[in-house]
Design an enzyme around this catalytic site. Sequence first.
Site, PDB file in Angstrom:
ATOM      1  N   GLU A 157      28.402  30.941   2.217  1.00  0.00           N
ATOM      2  CA  GLU A 157      29.196  31.842   1.411  1.00  0.00           C
ATOM      3  C   GLU A 157      30.132  31.030   0.504  1.00  0.00           C
ATOM      4  O   GLU A 157      30.874  30.172   0.976  1.00  0.00           O
ATOM      5  CB  GLU A 157      30.025  32.734   2.353  1.00  0.00           C
ATOM      6  CG  GLU A 157      31.128  33.483   1.656  1.00  0.00           C
ATOM      7  CD  GLU A 157      32.239  33.925   2.628  1.00  0.00           C
ATOM      8  OE1 GLU A 157      32.105  33.691   3.845  1.00  0.00           O
ATOM      9  OE2 GLU A 157      33.227  34.477   2.145  1.00  0.00           O
ATOM     10  N   ASP A 216      36.318  35.316   9.210  1.00  0.00           N
ATOM     11  CA  ASP A 216      37.252  36.436   9.040  1.00  0.00           C
ATOM     12  C   ASP A 216      36.458  37.713   8.761  1.00  0.00           C
ATOM     13  O   ASP A 216      35.229  37.717   8.813  1.00  0.00           O
ATOM     14  CB  ASP A 216      38.248  36.139   7.912  1.00  0.00           C
ATOM     15  CG  ASP A 216      37.525  35.887   6.583  1.00  0.00           C
ATOM     16  OD1 ASP A 216      36.284  36.096   6.527  1.00  0.00           O
ATOM     17  OD2 ASP A 216      38.198  35.485   5.621  1.00  0.00           O
ATOM     18  N   ASP A 247      35.976  39.393   6.022  1.00  0.00           N
ATOM     19  CA  ASP A 247      35.101  39.290   4.856  1.00  0.00           C
ATOM     20  C   ASP A 247      33.823  38.527   5.188  1.00  0.00           C
ATOM     21  O   ASP A 247      32.727  38.932   4.804  1.00  0.00           O
ATOM     22  CB  ASP A 247      35.816  38.537   3.723  1.00  0.00           C
ATOM     23  CG  ASP A 247      36.535  39.510   2.813  1.00  0.00           C
ATOM     24  OD1 ASP A 247      36.416  40.733   3.068  1.00  0.00           O
ATOM     25  OD2 ASP A 247      37.221  39.053   1.884  1.00  0.00           O
ATOM     26  N   ASP A 266      32.794  32.531   6.499  1.00  0.00           N
ATOM     27  CA  ASP A 266      34.120  32.394   7.098  1.00  0.00           C
ATOM     28  C   ASP A 266      34.244  33.220   8.370  1.00  0.00           C
ATOM     29  O   ASP A 266      33.581  34.235   8.533  1.00  0.00           O
ATOM     30  CB  ASP A 266      35.202  32.867   6.114  1.00  0.00           C
ATOM     31  CG  ASP A 266      35.375  31.869   4.979  1.00  0.00           C
ATOM     32  OD1 ASP A 266      34.911  30.723   5.137  1.00  0.00           O
ATOM     33  OD2 ASP A 266      35.965  32.249   3.953  1.00  0.00           O
TER      34      ASP A 266
END
Length: 662
Positions: A433, A508, A510, A506
Amino acid sequence: MKEEIDIIKSNHSEYSEESIKVLEGLEAVRLRPAMYIGDIGERGLHHLIHEVVDNSIDETLAGYCKNISVTINADGSCTVEDDGRGIPVGIHPEKNISTLELVMCTLHAGGKFDKNSYKVSGGLHGVGVSCVNALSEFMEVIVYRDGKVYRQTYSEGKPTSSVEEIGITDKTGTKVTFLPDAKIFKTTKFKYNRIADRLRELAFLNPEVTITIYDERDNLKDTFHYEGGLIDFVRYIDEAQTVLTNPIFIKGNANGNSGIETQVEICFQYNAGYTENLISYVNNINTIEGGTHVSGFRSALTRTLNNYAINNKLIKEPLIGDDFREGLTGIISVKLAEPQFEGQTKTKLGNGEVEGIVRTIVNEKLAIYLDENPKEAKKIIDKAVLASEARIAARKSRELVRRKNALENSTLPGKLADCSSRDPNETELFIVEGDSAGGSAKQGRDRRFQAILPIKGKILNVQKARLTKILENEEIKAIFTAIGGGFNDEFDSTKSRYGKIILMADADVDGSHIRTLLLTLFFMYMRQLIFDGKLFIAQPPLYKLKKGKKEFYAYNDAERDEIINRLRLEKLPTSQQISEPEEEPTQTKDGIIISRFKGLGEMNPEQLWETTMNPDTRTLLQVTIEDATKAAIIFQTLMGDKVEPRREFIENNAQFVKNLDV
Ligand code: 0RA
């Protein structure tokens, strides 16, 4: 007790072995636990609870159990209580021990007693409650039966007490408490959401039962009871969709080959989307690979809708099956006595007779429904006609063919940093990403066998887009061409240019979202890769800890704390770095600097290599087909076209969404 005598008779051959062999049986479970419960990770651990609950659900299927409660106790053990008949306790004449002890301490003794019923526990991984016992440091069973309360305790599958009468009662049921053996499992920490998901599913599939879950550790609870059964299930799945029709519920039964009735329940509706979301079950087990029940439904759906539409002059020529599947959300649940499971993951129903049974029931009942509900029928046919028009337009346009060919044969995408090896036994593709993380990964990798494909932000939601759109999307095209295994039905996992495809996003919300999108893409268009175990998720660390010149990485909070404690004991010289109190990194009193990685982009190439990419030191999570199915369902809710339920869903399930990193 007549029932117990029947039980013993029907299992005569099962128990004619020497009891010493029986003991060896449970030893075998402890020696090779993965052979019995799949693995010894988080999945195997939760399998223990499912195994016990499945036994309670069997009591529900037999018509005796209305309530099941699951408690994760503060000490990490789990209690499953039901109000079924209670495990028989009487003395088994041949073994001369209590049937309870036999069920708990004998391999496969639990599932085979009562042949005249449908059984979850006999199904897919139905290994019996004795396996749970074998893999538990401690186990206690309390039985309420015949007006009395009985208790027996065990450790590592062996009785530590006799079956004792400990009181009187007016209820019936079974209460099992077990503490998974930390010597066996990699982790013994139960995850609330993981358990709740399965219990909710069971409650949808068995409307007569009420299932509660309570987590003493952080005081979470839920009660699952759905009077509407499959209708509620379909509504739940399509919560965030614009629904076009009422749910259609079909129920029927027929004589199965075993002489025991085969029960069929189906519910489906249409939403404004383009994908089909058909989930199927056999005896409450999710048949991910489908099977005869699914093919029976599909052929009946196509035939009955075509017949209706032609007879009512809504169309002239019959439409094809795919046209009736756009935007269809449905659940098929069949219950039969002796299911045969086939396929790669043993989740495909093989019983041939079921296809005809389902087809006949759906043909008959759906035709009646359509005649009685012409407005609903017209909505379905209109939707299918639109789908067929789109399909024909797409076929006519040579464009699509050209694009598809281009996709399969074209040169490798420009932003792919390929590896030099061409041997899929060692090659790995990292789908990363963001361009900055992609840059770090390109520099940090071992270019001999590791390839990097950076993708920009959120990729297209393939569940909500038509094929033409998907084939136009740059990011998705890049993924298909880099892998080079083709597309959809023609996808050939053995042609993949890489042996491992590793998703790196990541840690997180997102990142988890992007991972979900990618999982959905693989699930829908490159499913074989998942079946073949070639899809993985990279695990970047969450923290870096530094003391003096020494650096450590922690992948979760517990590891971070463990490292801090270890460093304190070591009394290394204090680092010179000064920390700002408000901002990260923070520094402990004893000079340990803790920084949190907010994203992959924050790591330099060396750090990324060391923590996440180096095969000698990294951890990869292998994606299983269940993970991907789950992603597809979650996605339907998350990415539906209605905004409000989505926002609600994210708020209510923020924790769950994060946990998606399977
Ligand atoms: C063996 C035979 C019968 C029921 C059970 C086991 C049973 C096992 C479990 C595990 C959790 N809850 C359970 N409830 C029942 C049949 C009993 C009969 O015929 O009375």
